[in-house]
Design a protein around this motif. Structure first.
Motif, PDB file in Angstrom:
ATOM      1  N   VAL A 105     -15.351   6.274  -3.278  1.00  0.00           N
ATOM      2  CA  VAL A 105     -16.041   5.904  -2.034  1.00  0.00           C
ATOM      3  C   VAL A 105     -15.603   4.488  -1.653  1.00  0.00           C
ATOM      4  O   VAL A 105     -15.751   3.553  -2.435  1.00  0.00           O
ATOM      5  N   LEU A 106     -15.056   4.371  -0.465  1.00  0.00           N
ATOM      6  CA  LEU A 106     -14.663   3.078   0.091  1.00  0.00           C
ATOM      7  C   LEU A 106     -15.822   2.530   0.903  1.00  0.00           C
ATOM      8  O   LEU A 106     -16.386   3.245   1.747  1.00  0.00           O
ATOM      9  N   CYS A 107     -16.189   1.279   0.676  1.00  0.00           N
ATOM     10  CA  CYS A 107     -17.254   0.620   1.431  1.00  0.00           C
ATOM     11  C   CYS A 107     -16.645  -0.511   2.255  1.00  0.00           C
ATOM     12  O   CYS A 107     -16.064  -1.452   1.701  1.00  0.00           O
ATOM     13  N   LEU A 108     -16.770  -0.384   3.553  1.00  0.00           N
ATOM     14  CA  LEU A 108     -16.185  -1.351   4.486  1.00  0.00           C
ATOM     15  C   LEU A 108     -17.248  -2.273   5.075  1.00  0.00           C
ATOM     16  O   LEU A 108     -18.285  -1.796   5.544  1.00  0.00           O
ATOM     17  N   PRO A 109     -16.974  -3.586   5.092  1.00  0.00           N
ATOM     18  CA  PRO A 109     -17.907  -4.546   5.689  1.00  0.00           C
ATOM     19  C   PRO A 109     -17.571  -4.785   7.166  1.00  0.00           C
ATOM     20  O   PRO A 109     -16.736  -5.623   7.517  1.00  0.00           O
ATOM     21  N   ALA A 110     -18.240  -4.058   8.041  1.00  0.00           N
ATOM     22  CA  ALA A 110     -17.906  -4.088   9.471  1.00  0.00           C
ATOM     23  C   ALA A 110     -17.983  -5.478  10.085  1.00  0.00           C
ATOM     24  O   ALA A 110     -17.227  -5.789  11.008  1.00  0.00           O
ATOM     25  N   ARG A 111     -18.859  -6.318   9.588  1.00  0.00           N
ATOM     26  CA  ARG A 111     -19.015  -7.650  10.174  1.00  0.00           C
ATOM     27  C   ARG A 111     -17.966  -8.643   9.682  1.00  0.00           C
ATOM     28  O   ARG A 111     -17.950  -9.787  10.124  1.00  0.00           O
ATOM     29  N   PHE A 112     -17.107  -8.214   8.771  1.00  0.00           N
ATOM     30  CA  PHE A 112     -16.157  -9.144   8.165  1.00  0.00           C
ATOM     31  C   PHE A 112     -14.702  -8.718   8.263  1.00  0.00           C
ATOM     32  O   PHE A 112     -13.822  -9.421   7.768  1.00  0.00           O
ATOM     33  N   VAL A 113     -14.435  -7.563   8.876  1.00  0.00           N
ATOM     34  CA  VAL A 113     -13.049  -7.122   9.080  1.00  0.00           C
ATOM     35  C   VAL A 113     -12.890  -6.655  10.526  1.00  0.00           C
ATOM     36  O   VAL A 113     -13.854  -6.204  11.150  1.00  0.00           O
ATOM     37  N   SER A 114     -11.685  -6.791  11.027  1.00  0.00           N
ATOM     38  CA  SER A 114     -11.396  -6.293  12.374  1.00  0.00           C
ATOM     39  C   SER A 114     -11.198  -4.778  12.317  1.00  0.00           C
ATOM     40  O   SER A 114     -11.051  -4.198  11.232  1.00  0.00           O
ATOM     41  N   GLU A 115     -11.157  -4.147  13.472  1.00  0.00           N
ATOM     42  CA  GLU A 115     -10.889  -2.712  13.513  1.00  0.00           C
ATOM     43  C   GLU A 115      -9.521  -2.407  12.910  1.00  0.00           C
ATOM     44  O   GLU A 115      -9.369  -1.444  12.168  1.00  0.00           O
ATOM     45  N   GLU A 116      -8.520  -3.219  13.229  1.00  0.00           N
ATOM     46  CA  GLU A 116      -7.184  -3.022  12.668  1.00  0.00           C
ATOM     47  C   GLU A 116      -7.216  -3.149  11.146  1.00  0.00           C
ATOM     48  O   GLU A 116      -6.609  -2.336  10.434  1.00  0.00           O
ATOM     49  N   GLN A 117      -7.922  -4.147  10.637  1.00  0.00           N
ATOM     50  CA  GLN A 117      -8.022  -4.308   9.186  1.00  0.00           C
ATOM     51  C   GLN A 117      -8.748  -3.119   8.559  1.00  0.00           C
ATOM     52  O   GLN A 117      -8.365  -2.657   7.483  1.00  0.00           O
ATOM     53  N   ALA A 118      -9.778  -2.618   9.219  1.00  0.00           N
ATOM     54  CA  ALA A 118     -10.506  -1.452   8.693  1.00  0.00           C
ATOM     55  C   ALA A 118      -9.566  -0.259   8.560  1.00  0.00           C
ATOM     56  O   ALA A 118      -9.623   0.470   7.558  1.00  0.00           O
ATOM     57  N   ARG A 119      -8.701  -0.051   9.538  1.00  0.00           N
ATOM     58  CA  ARG A 119      -7.732   1.052   9.458  1.00  0.00           C
ATOM     59  C   ARG A 119      -6.724   0.813   8.338  1.00  0.00           C
ATOM     60  O   ARG A 119      -6.379   1.741   7.594  1.00  0.00           O
ATOM     61  N   GLU A 120      -6.255  -0.424   8.182  1.00  0.00           N
ATOM     62  CA  GLU A 120      -5.298  -0.741   7.114  1.00  0.00           C
ATOM     63  C   GLU A 120      -5.929  -0.539   5.731  1.00  0.00           C
ATOM     64  O   GLU A 120      -5.296   0.016   4.828  1.00  0.00           O
ATOM     65  N   ILE A 121      -7.155  -0.985   5.570  1.00  0.00           N
ATOM     66  CA  ILE A 121      -7.867  -0.844   4.300  1.00  0.00           C
ATOM     67  C   ILE A 121      -8.074   0.641   3.986  1.00  0.00           C
ATOM     68  O   ILE A 121      -7.847   1.097   2.863  1.00  0.00           O
ATOM     69  N   THR A 122      -8.496   1.395   4.992  1.00  0.00           N
ATOM     70  CA  THR A 122      -8.716   2.829   4.820  1.00  0.00           C
ATOM     71  C   THR A 122      -7.417   3.539   4.460  1.00  0.00           C
ATOM     72  O   THR A 122      -7.401   4.407   3.577  1.00  0.00           O
ATOM     73  N   THR A 123      -6.332   3.164   5.100  1.00  0.00           N
ATOM     74  CA  THR A 123      -5.029   3.762   4.786  1.00  0.00           C
ATOM     75  C   THR A 123      -4.668   3.532   3.326  1.00  0.00           C
ATOM     76  O   THR A 123      -4.237   4.463   2.627  1.00  0.00           O
ATOM     77  N   GLU A 124      -4.836   2.311   2.850  1.00  0.00           N
ATOM     78  CA  GLU A 124      -4.531   2.010   1.443  1.00  0.00           C
ATOM     79  C   GLU A 124      -5.398   2.842   0.514  1.00  0.00           C
ATOM     80  O   GLU A 124      -4.914   3.394  -0.474  1.00  0.00           O
ATOM     81  N   PHE A 125      -6.679   2.921   0.820  1.00  0.00           N
ATOM     82  CA  PHE A 125      -7.602   3.673  -0.019  1.00  0.00           C
ATOM     83  C   PHE A 125      -7.190   5.138  -0.102  1.00  0.00           C
ATOM     84  O   PHE A 125      -7.134   5.722  -1.190  1.00  0.00           O
ATOM     85  N   LEU A 126      -6.902   5.741   1.036  1.00  0.00           N
ATOM     86  CA  LEU A 126      -6.611   7.173   1.078  1.00  0.00           C
ATOM     87  C   LEU A 126      -5.222   7.526   0.559  1.00  0.00           C
ATOM     88  O   LEU A 126      -4.996   8.658   0.147  1.00  0.00           O
ATOM     89  N   ASN A 127      -4.302   6.587   0.571  1.00  0.00           N
ATOM     90  CA  ASN A 127      -2.922   6.880   0.183  1.00  0.00           C
ATOM     91  C   ASN A 127      -2.533   6.332  -1.182  1.00  0.00           C
ATOM     92  O   ASN A 127      -1.362   6.407  -1.557  1.00  0.00           O
ATOM     93  N   THR A 128      -3.476   5.788  -1.907  1.00  0.00           N
ATOM     94  CA  THR A 128      -3.193   5.224  -3.223  1.00  0.00           C
ATOM     95  C   THR A 128      -3.763   6.137  -4.295  1.00  0.00           C
ATOM     96  O   THR A 128      -4.917   6.556  -4.212  1.00  0.00           O
ATOM     97  N   ALA A 129      -2.963   6.427  -5.291  1.00  0.00           N
ATOM     98  CA  ALA A 129      -3.384   7.303  -6.390  1.00  0.00           C
ATOM     99  C   ALA A 129      -3.937   6.484  -7.551  1.00  0.00           C
ATOM    100  O   ALA A 129      -3.572   5.325  -7.746  1.00  0.00           O
ATOM    101  N   PHE A 130      -4.782   7.116  -8.327  1.00  0.00           N
ATOM    102  CA  PHE A 130      -5.285   6.550  -9.566  1.00  0.00           C
ATOM    103  C   PHE A 130      -4.140   6.529 -10.574  1.00  0.00           C
ATOM    104  O   PHE A 130      -3.422   7.511 -10.734  1.00  0.00           O
ATOM    105  N   GLU A 131      -3.948   5.411 -11.258  1.00  0.00           N
ATOM    106  CA  GLU A 131      -2.848   5.275 -12.212  1.00  0.00           C
ATOM    107  C   GLU A 131      -3.115   5.977 -13.535  1.00  0.00           C
ATOM    108  O   GLU A 131      -2.179   6.293 -14.263  1.00  0.00           O
ATOM    109  N   GLY A 132      -4.375   6.180 -13.876  1.00  0.00           N
ATOM    110  CA  GLY A 132      -4.676   6.808 -15.155  1.00  0.00           C
ATOM    111  C   GLY A 132      -4.283   5.892 -16.302  1.00  0.00           C
ATOM    112  O   GLY A 132      -4.431   4.677 -16.220  1.00  0.00           O
ATOM    113  N   GLY A 133      -3.751   6.473 -17.393  1.00  0.00           N
ATOM    114  CA  GLY A 133      -3.313   5.679 -18.534  1.00  0.00           C
ATOM    115  C   GLY A 133      -4.438   4.839 -19.094  1.00  0.00           C
ATOM    116  O   GLY A 133      -5.547   5.326 -19.310  1.00  0.00           O
TER     117      GLY A 133
END
Length: 144
Positions: A105-133
């Motif tokens: 679960v990604l938690c975004l702080p709306a009062r502290f990031v821009s809309e563009e940053q929110a999209r960038e953060i969400t992209t990283e969250f959704l496109n990054t895999a767990f490394e395991g190990g």
């Protein structure tokens, strides 16, 4: 890849939730919106608990919660066994939360990031895999 996603907010995160929804749907995500449904004052646990329960049960694989600071929704979501909610205000934090903590679960702080940053953060969250190990052992020690 499972393209189902839970999304929710309180009143302070409502505008960002509404901004993210069509953007995510354009990327092929099927969203389940847990509210809020307006900018009227609302209590974040009323939305965070049902979303976290859906992720904890496996009904939905991941979720995004948005409130003013992200603290309230994050604290609430993490009360659910199997939920690993993480606050991210930079893309790198979202990436590390996925890589090292298997955050679901990604938690975004709306009062502290821009809309563009929110999209960038969400992209990283959704496109990054767990490394395991070595991280799997640590994640395995989280639940009480």
């Amino acid at each position: 890849m499972n393209k189902q996603l839970a999304i929710g907010s309180d009143h302070a995160g409502f505008a960002y939730k509404e901004m993210l929804k069509p953007w995510l749907e354009a990327q092929g995500y099927q969203l389940r919106d847990f509210g809020a449904y307006s900018t009227d004052s609302a209590d974040y646990p009323d939305f965070a608990h049902p979303l976290a329960a859906a992720v904890a049960s496996g009904e939905l694989p991941q979720g995004i919660l948005i409130c003013g600071s992200a603290n309230g929704v994050c604290i609430t979501a993490n009360k659910h066994q199997g939920v690993r909610a993480a606050i991210a205000w930079l893309p790198e934090l979202a990436s590390l939360a996925r890589q090292h903590n298997n955050a679901n679960v990604l938690c975004l702080p709306a009062r502290f990031v821009s809309e563009e940053q929110a999209r960038e953060i969400t992209t990283e969250f959704l496109n990054t895999a767990f490394e395991g190990g070595r991280h799997q052992n640590r994640v395995g020690k989280i639940e009480c």
